[in-house]
Design a protein around this motif. Structure first.
Motif, PDB file in Angstrom:
ATOM      1  N   PRO A 247       0.825  -1.214   0.000  1.00  0.00           N
ATOM      2  CA  PRO A 247       0.000   0.000   0.000  1.00  0.00           C
ATOM      3  C   PRO A 247       0.854   1.258   0.000  1.00  0.00           C
ATOM      4  CG  PRO A 247       0.187  -0.835   2.225  1.00  0.00           C
ATOM      5  CD  PRO A 247       0.936  -1.804   1.352  1.00  0.00           C
ATOM      6  N   TYR A 248       0.208   2.344  -0.346  1.00  0.00           N
ATOM      7  CA  TYR A 248       0.833   3.658  -0.202  1.00  0.00           C
ATOM      8  C   TYR A 248       0.993   3.972   1.277  1.00  0.00           C
ATOM      9  CZ  TYR A 248       1.261   8.754  -0.215  1.00  0.00           C
ATOM     10  OH  TYR A 248       1.673  10.039   0.014  1.00  0.00           O
ATOM     11  N   LYS A 249       2.162   4.457   1.669  1.00  0.00           N
ATOM     12  CA  LYS A 249       2.430   4.741   3.075  1.00  0.00           C
ATOM     13  C   LYS A 249       2.454   6.250   3.292  1.00  0.00           C
ATOM     14  CE  LYS A 249       5.563   3.827   6.932  1.00  0.00           C
ATOM     15  NZ  LYS A 249       6.840   3.222   7.363  1.00  0.00           N
ATOM     16  N   SER A 250       1.497   6.725   4.071  1.00  0.00           N
ATOM     17  CA  SER A 250       1.436   8.152   4.378  1.00  0.00           C
ATOM     18  C   SER A 250       2.366   8.471   5.542  1.00  0.00           C
ATOM     19  CB  SER A 250       0.001   8.552   4.726  1.00  0.00           C
ATOM     20  OG  SER A 250      -0.404   7.905   5.922  1.00  0.00           O
ATOM     21  N   ASP A 348      -6.210  -5.291  -3.018  1.00  0.00           N
ATOM     22  CA  ASP A 348      -6.619  -3.935  -3.364  1.00  0.00           C
ATOM     23  C   ASP A 348      -7.981  -3.972  -4.063  1.00  0.00           C
ATOM     24  OD1 ASP A 348      -6.446  -1.210  -3.535  1.00  0.00           O
ATOM     25  OD2 ASP A 348      -5.257  -1.213  -5.363  1.00  0.00           O
ATOM     26  N   GLU A 352      -7.152   1.133  -4.427  1.00  0.00           N
ATOM     27  CA  GLU A 352      -6.586   2.254  -3.680  1.00  0.00           C
ATOM     28  C   GLU A 352      -5.120   2.496  -4.049  1.00  0.00           C
ATOM     29  OE1 GLU A 352      -7.476   0.775   0.181  1.00  0.00           O
ATOM     30  OE2 GLU A 352      -9.161   2.153   0.436  1.00  0.00           O
ATOM     31  N   ILE A 353      -4.381   1.402  -4.325  1.00  0.00           N
ATOM     32  CA  ILE A 353      -2.967   1.551  -4.670  1.00  0.00           C
ATOM     33  C   ILE A 353      -2.826   2.343  -5.965  1.00  0.00           C
ATOM     34  CG2 ILE A 353      -0.890   0.297  -5.343  1.00  0.00           C
ATOM     35  CD1 ILE A 353      -1.654  -1.902  -3.468  1.00  0.00           C
ATOM     36  N   GLY A 356      -3.536   5.987  -5.448  1.00  0.00           N
ATOM     37  CA  GLY A 356      -2.689   6.706  -4.505  1.00  0.00           C
ATOM     38  C   GLY A 356      -3.362   7.044  -3.199  1.00  0.00           C
ATOM     39  N   PRO A 358      -4.142   6.149   0.531  1.00  0.00           N
ATOM     40  CA  PRO A 358      -3.620   5.221   1.544  1.00  0.00           C
ATOM     41  C   PRO A 358      -4.747   4.493   2.256  1.00  0.00           C
ATOM     42  CG  PRO A 358      -3.512   7.484   2.347  1.00  0.00           C
ATOM     43  CD  PRO A 358      -3.979   7.551   0.918  1.00  0.00           C
TER      44      PRO A 358
END
Length: 681
Positions: A247-250, A348, A352-353, A356, A358
């Motif tokens: 996943p996108y990491k915030s 996913d 969401e990936i 973009g 998270p």
């Protein structure tokens, strides 16, 4: 005057004549002329509207006639379509056919690689539901070859009359479940064959990763100096497992990882059967999993195991902490006749990936290895590896517990599994009332079984109501503290009390160990100091049903010395990760019916309870002073029925009175608990 009275009588005309200085006949003629003029204007307006509507109909009719001349019908290949258009349609169909052929070939090649043999798919592009022959176990085989080898089927129905000692110690691999045959709730999810191929590739890679994580120590796993556990070293992990399914990491995201192991008093077959059934999965982990659903069964045996797309919601037993939602793929495989591996990995589902965005909760390959020990027990090694991004700031009293791998860590999963398997075994073995000290209350095995079942239903119902994070009905009320939660709901469940139910809960920190706090609540001698539901009177224990080896793990029936017609059904449980005490008032005739073996499946019960957990603060964080105290987090929850007529609605006044009443009950109980434990604000 004309608008209000267009037809005046003689008296009105005379009155108007005197006021206007005119003859009554003039007044009469004026009204006649005015009425004629108004009628003409109205008719003219209606004619204009009808003319406009007629013109619109004419335009629409002309447009429809024009469109009829240019009809296109690809299905019947009618004359209106020209040769060029037909040629384009045919070319598009050929291109689509070629794409499907390539996709079909790709899936066939993938399955052939997984199965280690030639695989021909049917015309429907779905793998046939067949079993696999056992392959050789040569040393140079890959994990994928090892885990695709054994035939699997449904297990036989268990005989409930057998106790633990009668449990089979051998494993028949032909009776290991692929998926639960029980009825489940499914959600419709549309995907194409390309997405399904991607899912298969993800789970195979995740199974390989899980196999490595279970076997590796250094450099992946690093010992923690704070809590004695271990966690994953990020740089080593990302170097060894370059996985695109991440996943996108915030900036606010946090990664939690842990590993633990323990002996569980259930066979590998029983555990796998429970893990594949969402309902049994929730029953095994009631203090962790509040919801679980099977969205789709992706594979039920062709690849030698079970692959399911699932959803689950995990929670802490407090309304002050938000729950975690996961959409994931669960893959269960048998490695050898005594060993299973279960891996969960997030999928996913909502793209969401790619977008973009998270995700709030994401599972890296997590799960467990189960090795049957041949004596009715299994050695379970658990791995948890997730990324979370809380939508709201964590409440301060839960910060240490939540952020230090204790709340959702591998140890909690293992400890909960051990405790619930122990309870299950005691319930299965509690068929003879004379085997335990039941004080002569239970003379019928069915009565004992009823009591255990209704208590389990009470506990499950209580855990489900604690997710009140977004259900605060009066967030601005000056009467409520920041940690109090109150909600009112309409209950329509068959097995619960019907009507409107008010629920109030709060969590607070207590400067005592959770074991000491549990012993205080469990002691009947001190119950009158805090329990308002029993009227602050002394109580006595009428019956006790053990649910574990520790004396505090039991189901009890309690009676007040003064209110003999109203009893309390209570279940208490404690392990090294926390404790709970759940109770519900119940009438004497109802209890009598239950213990006499009558049907108790529809007996309404409205539980309240107390959850006790360690505060999660390590000794090193409590300060350097020698008098640093252990602490615990106490969650107190009450429910009351405010209206037993489900067909009616409650007024705003009833609403406010219910909030005031249950909040007073909660506040008074908290004050009594603090006073009895010697804790001040």
């Amino acid at each position: 005057f004309f608008k209000e009275c267009p037809h005046p009588d003689e008296n009105q005309r005379n009155q108007l004549g005197r006021e206007a200085g005119l003859d009554p006949k003039q007044i009469k003629f004026w009204f006649q002329n005015k009425r004629t003029q108004t009628k003409t204007q109205n008719e003219r307006s209606d004619n204009n509207a009808l003319r406009t509507e007629n013109e619109r109909f004419l335009c629409e009719n002309m447009a429809m006639k024009e469109s009829m001349k240019n009809i296109m019908c690809p299905k019947c290949d009618g004359p209106p379509i020209g040769k060029e258009e037909r040629a384009r349609n045919l070319e598009n169909m050929k291109m689509e056919n070629q794409r499907l052929r390539e996709q079909h070939e790709k899936i066939s090649n993938f399955l052939s690689n997984v199965l280690g043999r030639s695989f021909v798919m049917g015309s429907n592009l779905a793998p046939p539901k067949s079993t696999l022959q056992t392959s050789s176990n040569s040393s140079d085989e890959s994990l994928l070859s090892q885990i695709c080898s054994s035939p699997i089927g449904y297990p036989p129905q268990e005989n409930n009359h057998n106790n633990n000692n009668g449990r089979a110690h051998s494993i028949n691999i032909n009776n290991i479940p692929i998926m639960s045959p029980s009825r489940q709730e499914h959600y419709e999810f549309h995907h194409d064959n390309r997405q399904k191929t991607d899912m298969f590739e993800i789970v195979v890679a995740s199974m390989n990763e899980m196999f490595e994580l279970l076997q590796m120590n250094d450099p992946i796993w690093v010992d923690s100096s704070s809590d004695g556990g271990c966690f994953i070293h990020r740089e080593s992990y990302e170097r060894i497992f370059p996985n695109l399914n991440r996943p996108y990491k915030s900036a606010t995201a946090r990664i939690e990882s842990s590993k633990d192991c323990g002996v569980v008093s259930m066979t590998a077959i029983e555990l796998i059967h429970s893990f594949l059934d969402p309902v049994k999965w929730m029953n095994l982990f009631p203090t962790i999993v509040t919801k679980a659903r099977t969205i789709e069964v992706l594979d039920s045996g062709t690849l030698g195991g079970s692959i399911q797309l699932m959803y689950e919601k995990l929670h802490i037993l407090s309304p002050l902490v938000e729950a975690r939602d996961f959409f994931f793929i669960r893959y269960c495989r048998q490695i050898d006749p005594t060993t299973w591996i279960m891996v969960d990995v997030s999928y996913d589902l909502f793209n969401e990936i790619q977008s973009g965005v998270p995700p709030y909760s994401w599972k890296f390959p997590s799960g467990c290895a189960i090795q049957d020990m041949g004596n009715g027990q299994s050695m379970v090694t658990w791995v948890e590896h997730v990324q979370v991004d809380e939508k709201k700031q964590v409440n301060h009293i839960f910060r240490d517990l939540l952020c230090d791998r204790q709340t959702y860590g591998a140890k909690r999963w293992i400890v909960t599994l051990q405790r619930m398997s122990e309870r299950h075994n005691f319930a299965m073995g509690a068929t003879c009332p004379t085997r335990n000290d039941f004080k002569g209350v239970f003379n019928d095995p069915e009565g004992l079984k009823n009591t255990i079942q209704i208590s389990q239903r009470m506990v499950k119902s209580f855990f489900e109501i604690l997710n009140m994070t977004d259900k605060l009905d009066f967030p601005t009320s000056s009467q409520l503290n920041s940690g109090d939660r109150i909600s009112i709901r309409k209950n329509e469940e068959i097995t619960q009390t019907k009507g409107f139910i008010a629920t109030a809960a709060t969590s607070l920190w207590i400067p005592l160990s959770f074991q000491d706090v549990f012993n205080f609540f469990k002691d009947d001698k001190t119950r009158s100091q805090w329990d308002i539901l029993t009227g602050g009177l002394k109580v006595m224990e009428l019956a006790r049903v053990p649910t574990g080896t520790f004396p505090g793990n039991c189901i009890t029936i309690i009676q007040s010395y003064m209110q003999k017609e109203k009893l309390v059904l209570q279940e208490s449980s404690i392990d090294e990760m926390g404790a709970f005490l759940i109770f519900a008032p119940i009438e004497l005739p109802t209890i009598t019916s239950i213990v006499n073996g009558h049907d108790a499946t529809k007996v309404p019960i409205l539980p309240s309870g107390i959850i006790i957990s360690p505060d999660g603060r390590l000794v090193s964080n409590r300060g350097n002073t020698g008098n640093a105290q252990n602490g615990s987090i106490l969650t107190v929850t009450f429910q009351i029925l405010i209206c037993d007529n489900i067909n009616s609605s409650i007024s705003q006044q009833q609403h406010m009175e219910a909030v005031t009443s249950i909040h007073s009950l909660l506040s008074t109980t908290i004050l009594k608990i603090k006073a009895a434990l010697g804790c001040s604000d």
